[in-house]
Design a protein around this motif. Structure first.
Motif, PDB file in Angstrom:
ATOM      1  N   GLY A   1     -10.969   3.262   5.476  1.00 17.41           N
ATOM      2  CA  GLY A   1      -9.535   3.087   5.698  1.00 17.41           C
ATOM      3  C   GLY A   1      -9.099   3.375   7.121  1.00 17.41           C
ATOM      4  O   GLY A   1      -7.913   3.379   7.413  1.00 17.41           O
TER       5      GLY A   1
ATOM      6  N   ASP B   1       0.828  -1.205   0.000  1.00 22.70           N
ATOM      7  CA  ASP B   1       0.000   0.000   0.000  1.00 22.70           C
ATOM      8  C   ASP B   1       0.862   1.255   0.000  1.00 22.70           C
ATOM      9  O   ASP B   1       0.788   2.078  -0.906  1.00 22.70           O
ATOM     10  N   ARG B   2       1.724   1.385   1.040  1.00 21.73           N
ATOM     11  CA  ARG B   2       2.476   2.637   1.146  1.00 21.73           C
ATOM     12  C   ARG B   2       3.587   2.503   2.191  1.00 21.73           C
ATOM     13  O   ARG B   2       3.609   1.575   2.983  1.00 21.73           O
TER      14      ARG B   2
ATOM     15  N   PHE C   1       0.836  -2.799   4.099  1.00 21.56           N
ATOM     16  CA  PHE C   1       0.249  -3.642   3.069  1.00 21.56           C
ATOM     17  C   PHE C   1      -1.242  -3.767   3.322  1.00 21.56           C
ATOM     18  O   PHE C   1      -1.686  -3.747   4.471  1.00 21.56           O
ATOM     19  N   GLY C   2      -2.005  -3.908   2.278  1.00 18.10           N
ATOM     20  CA  GLY C   2      -3.420  -4.224   2.408  1.00 18.10           C
ATOM     21  C   GLY C   2      -3.571  -5.736   2.345  1.00 18.10           C
ATOM     22  O   GLY C   2      -2.919  -6.400   1.528  1.00 18.10           O
TER      23      GLY C   2
ATOM     24  N   ALA D   1      -4.997  -3.972   7.429  1.00 18.76           N
ATOM     25  CA  ALA D   1      -3.682  -3.389   7.145  1.00 18.76           C
ATOM     26  C   ALA D   1      -2.646  -4.227   7.881  1.00 18.76           C
ATOM     27  O   ALA D   1      -2.769  -4.494   9.075  1.00 18.76           O
TER      28      ALA D   1
END
Length: 184
Positions: free
Chosen positions: A174, A129-130, A138-139, A156
Motif C-alpha cells: 500500500g 477506499d477512505r 479510491f483504489g 490510488a
C-alpha cells in the motif's frame, strides 16, 4: 563337450537376460488445449449512491463499470480476446449537485502500468477506499480480465477538496511509489 556347450549357451542366455532392455517410450508433457471462446466481457456494475462523510458533510459516491466495445480489445498470450472497460466515477453533494464526474479508461492509467499490462490488461475497477484529510482516496486497478487471475497493477486515485485528481502507483504493502497530478 556337450556339457561345455550347454553351459556356454546357458551363460549366454543369462547374459542376454541380464542385459537391460532399451526403453523406447518417449515421455513428453501433454499440451493443454486452450479453448478460445468469444471475447471476455466483464460484468456491468451499476453503482448505487454510497454515502461518505467528508469535510463535515455527506457526499454520495457512485461508480459504474461497463465493457466498452468502442475501445480496442486486448488479447492474452493464448489468443483469448477481451473487451476493455470504461468506468464512470461521480461524487455528488447532498443536494444532488455534482462535485466530481469523470469517465476513465485504461488510457488514463497508461503512465503507471508496464508494457505487458498495456497490451493485455483492462481497466478492472475503481472503488472508494477512505477519506484522508481533505481528500477522497479510491483504489484503481488495471490487469488481466480473467476472473481467476491475480495479475493487476494497484493504484490510488485521489480527489482533493478542490476537485483536482492525482494517481499514484502503490506496491503490495500500500506504499505510494509514483505520483502524477492532473487538474480536473
Amino acid at each position: 563337450m556337450k556339457k561345455i556347450m550347454i553351459v556356454a549357451v546357458a551363460m549366454m542366455m543369462i547374459a542376454g537376460c541380464a542385459k537391460k532392455k532399451e526403453n523406447r517410450t518417449i515421455i513428453a508433457p501433454k499440451e493443454e488445449k486452450v479453448e478460445i471462446k468469444g471475447p471476455i466481457e466483464m460484468q456491468t456494475i451499476e453503482g448505487e449512491d454510497m454515502p461518505v462523510e467528508w469535510l463535515d458533510k455527506t457526499y454520495l459516491i457512485v461508480v459504474d463499470r461497463w465493457a466498452d466495445k468502442t475501445l480496442p480489445m486486448v488479447e492474452d498470450e493464448n489468443g483469448q480476446q477481451a473487451y476493455d472497460n470504461r468506468i464512470r466515477l461521480r461524487v455528488k453533494r447532498q443536494d444532488g449537485s455534482v462535485f466530481f464526474d469523470r469517465e476513465f479508461t485504461k488510457v488514463d492509467f497508461r503512465p503507471y502500468i508496464d508494457e505487458v499490462t498495456k497490451k493485455r490488461g483492462v481497466l478492472l475497477g475503481i472503488v472508494f477506499d477512505r477519506v484522508d484529510g481533505d481528500n477522497l482516496v479510491f483504489g484503481a486497478s488495471v490487469g488481466s480480465p480473467d476472473v481467476l487471475s491475480d495479475e493487476y497493477r494497484p493504484m490510488a486515485l485521489t480527489i482533493s477538496r478542490m476537485g483536482n485528481m492525482s494517481i499514484k502507483v502503490v506496491d503490495d504493502q500500500g506504499d505510494r511509489i509514483v505520483e502524477e497530478e492532473e487538474g480536473v
